[in-house]
Write a protein that holds these residues in place. Structure first.
Motif, PDB file in Angstrom:
ATOM      1  N   ASP A 123      44.665  30.398  49.992  1.00 32.36           N
ATOM      2  CA  ASP A 123      46.083  30.184  49.775  1.00 32.36           C
ATOM      3  C   ASP A 123      46.410  30.414  48.296  1.00 32.36           C
ATOM      4  OD1 ASP A 123      48.756  28.933  50.543  1.00 32.36           O
ATOM      5  OD2 ASP A 123      48.051  27.569  48.947  1.00 32.36           O
ATOM      6  N   GLY A 124      47.456  31.171  48.021  1.00 29.24           N
ATOM      7  CA  GLY A 124      47.819  31.501  46.648  1.00 29.24           C
ATOM      8  C   GLY A 124      48.138  30.285  45.798  1.00 29.24           C
ATOM      9  N   ALA A 125      48.873  29.327  46.369  1.00 32.31           N
ATOM     10  CA  ALA A 125      49.224  28.122  45.614  1.00 32.31           C
ATOM     11  C   ALA A 125      47.979  27.314  45.273  1.00 32.31           C
ATOM     12  CB  ALA A 125      50.212  27.272  46.397  1.00 32.31           C
ATOM     13  N   GLN A 126      47.084  27.157  46.243  1.00 33.11           N
ATOM     14  CA  GLN A 126      45.848  26.401  45.999  1.00 33.11           C
ATOM     15  C   GLN A 126      44.954  27.124  44.996  1.00 33.11           C
ATOM     16  OE1 GLN A 126      44.958  23.222  47.220  1.00 33.11           O
ATOM     17  NE2 GLN A 126      43.520  23.504  45.553  1.00 33.11           N
ATOM     18  N   ALA A 127      44.863  28.445  45.127  1.00 30.43           N
ATOM     19  CA  ALA A 127      44.057  29.223  44.173  1.00 30.43           C
ATOM     20  C   ALA A 127      44.608  29.061  42.764  1.00 30.43           C
ATOM     21  CB  ALA A 127      44.027  30.690  44.581  1.00 30.43           C
ATOM     22  N   GLY A 128      45.927  29.084  42.617  1.00 31.09           N
ATOM     23  CA  GLY A 128      46.541  28.904  41.307  1.00 31.09           C
ATOM     24  C   GLY A 128      46.229  27.544  40.710  1.00 31.09           C
ATOM     25  N   GLN A 129      46.278  26.506  41.537  1.00 34.48           N
ATOM     26  CA  GLN A 129      45.946  25.158  41.075  1.00 34.48           C
ATOM     27  C   GLN A 129      44.476  25.071  40.661  1.00 34.48           C
ATOM     28  OE1 GLN A 129      47.074  22.526  44.274  1.00 34.48           O
ATOM     29  NE2 GLN A 129      49.255  22.724  43.836  1.00 34.48           N
TER      30      GLN A 129
ATOM     31  N   LEU B 166      42.777  36.363  44.798  1.00 40.10           N
ATOM     32  CA  LEU B 166      43.438  36.607  46.080  1.00 40.10           C
ATOM     33  C   LEU B 166      42.956  37.898  46.732  1.00 40.10           C
ATOM     34  CD1 LEU B 166      47.070  35.480  45.218  1.00 40.10           C
ATOM     35  CD2 LEU B 166      45.324  34.225  46.510  1.00 40.10           C
ATOM     36  N   GLU B 167      42.552  38.852  45.920  1.00 35.78           N
ATOM     37  CA  GLU B 167      42.004  40.114  46.428  1.00 35.78           C
ATOM     38  C   GLU B 167      40.599  39.920  47.000  1.00 35.78           C
ATOM     39  OE1 GLU B 167      40.617  43.925  43.963  1.00 35.78           O
ATOM     40  OE2 GLU B 167      42.779  43.576  43.832  1.00 35.78           O
TER      41      GLU B 167
ATOM     42  N   ASP C   2      38.594  40.046  28.275  1.00 35.08           N
ATOM     43  CA  ASP C   2      39.925  39.469  28.102  1.00 35.08           C
ATOM     44  C   ASP C   2      40.778  39.671  29.358  1.00 35.08           C
ATOM     45  OD1 ASP C   2      41.818  38.089  26.629  1.00 35.08           O
ATOM     46  OD2 ASP C   2      42.705  39.916  25.826  1.00 35.08           O
ATOM     47  N   THR C   3      41.392  38.610  29.823  1.00 38.54           N
ATOM     48  CA  THR C   3      42.218  38.660  31.029  1.00 38.54           C
ATOM     49  C   THR C   3      43.316  37.613  30.937  1.00 38.54           C
ATOM     50  OG1 THR C   3      42.142  38.764  33.452  1.00 38.54           O
ATOM     51  CG2 THR C   3      40.793  37.069  32.395  1.00 38.54           C
ATOM     52  N   SER C   4      44.260  37.673  31.837  1.00 39.83           N
ATOM     53  CA  SER C   4      45.339  36.687  31.877  1.00 39.83           C
ATOM     54  C   SER C   4      45.191  35.824  33.130  1.00 39.83           C
ATOM     55  CB  SER C   4      46.700  37.389  31.908  1.00 39.83           C
ATOM     56  OG  SER C   4      46.877  38.069  33.147  1.00 39.83           O
ATOM     57  N   ARG C   5      45.901  34.720  33.148  1.00 33.22           N
ATOM     58  CA  ARG C   5      45.885  33.850  34.325  1.00 33.22           C
ATOM     59  C   ARG C   5      46.397  34.604  35.539  1.00 33.22           C
ATOM     60  NH1 ARG C   5      48.941  31.437  37.962  1.00 33.22           N
ATOM     61  NH2 ARG C   5      48.451  29.338  38.657  1.00 33.22           N
ATOM     62  N   GLU C   6      47.439  35.405  35.359  1.00 29.72           N
ATOM     63  CA  GLU C   6      48.020  36.165  36.465  1.00 29.72           C
ATOM     64  C   GLU C   6      47.016  37.162  37.035  1.00 29.72           C
ATOM     65  OE1 GLU C   6      49.555  35.744  33.429  1.00 29.72           O
ATOM     66  OE2 GLU C   6      50.869  34.154  34.160  1.00 29.72           O
ATOM     67  N   ASP C   7      46.268  37.836  36.142  1.00 25.27           N
ATOM     68  CA  ASP C   7      45.239  38.772  36.605  1.00 25.27           C
ATOM     69  C   ASP C   7      44.125  38.039  37.348  1.00 25.27           C
ATOM     70  OD1 ASP C   7      46.572  40.992  35.623  1.00 25.27           O
ATOM     71  OD2 ASP C   7      45.424  41.059  33.748  1.00 25.27           O
ATOM     72  N   LEU C   8      43.751  36.856  36.841  1.00 25.52           N
ATOM     73  CA  LEU C   8      42.728  36.066  37.533  1.00 25.52           C
ATOM     74  C   LEU C   8      43.177  35.720  38.948  1.00 25.52           C
ATOM     75  CD1 LEU C   8      41.578  33.513  34.809  1.00 25.52           C
ATOM     76  CD2 LEU C   8      40.242  35.387  35.771  1.00 25.52           C
ATOM     77  N   LEU C   9      44.406  35.260  39.064  1.00 24.02           N
ATOM     78  CA  LEU C   9      44.929  34.895  40.378  1.00 24.02           C
ATOM     79  C   LEU C   9      44.939  36.104  41.304  1.00 24.02           C
ATOM     80  CD1 LEU C   9      46.136  32.862  42.324  1.00 24.02           C
ATOM     81  CD2 LEU C   9      48.374  33.302  41.293  1.00 24.02           C
ATOM     82  N   ALA C  10      45.381  37.237  40.814  1.00 26.12           N
ATOM     83  CA  ALA C  10      45.415  38.450  41.635  1.00 26.12           C
ATOM     84  C   ALA C  10      44.021  38.843  42.101  1.00 26.12           C
ATOM     85  CB  ALA C  10      46.057  39.595  40.857  1.00 26.12           C
ATOM     86  N   LYS C  11      43.040  38.743  41.214  1.00 28.49           N
ATOM     87  CA  LYS C  11      41.665  39.107  41.576  1.00 28.49           C
ATOM     88  C   LYS C  11      41.069  38.127  42.584  1.00 28.49           C
ATOM     89  CE  LYS C  11      40.861  41.659  37.385  1.00 28.49           C
ATOM     90  NZ  LYS C  11      40.216  41.723  36.084  1.00 28.49           N
TER      91      LYS C  11
END
Length: 88
Positions: free
Chosen positions: A65-71, A59-60, A48-57
């Motif tokens: 690019d954070g915006a592209q990764a989020g998209q 980017l790590e 179980d994870t959240s979208r925010e945690d996925l994005l952080a992982k």
């Protein structure tokens, strides 16, 4: 959110493919091939994870690019939801 039980990711001839197992074979029509960072995201979503945690992982782990990764994450999550692969 996480991947529903009954789906696994397999590396077949250098391609990552979502494979249904057990009763999911009946529900899942077709094949989903994961490319780019999608296999990494899939493995993160085996628990179980959240979208925010996925994005952080992402980017790590990757120099993206954070915006592209989020998209990209949003697009993958939408496709997975459409195919019924997610427990939310």
């Amino acid at each position: 959110m996480k991947i529903k039980d009954g789906y696994i990711l397999r590396d077949i001839a250098d391609s990552f493919v979502v494979v249904p197992v057990g009763e999911r074979v009946i529900d899942f029509k077709g094949v989903m091939t994961l490319t780019g960072i999608a296999p990494f995201i899939w493995t993160q979503m085996e628990k179980d994870t959240s979208r925010e945690d996925l994005l952080a992982k992402v980017l790590e782990e990757y120099e993206v690019d954070g915006a592209q990764a989020g998209q990209d994450i949003d697009s993958l999550l939408a496709k997975m939801a459409e195919l019924g692969l997610l427990d939310t």
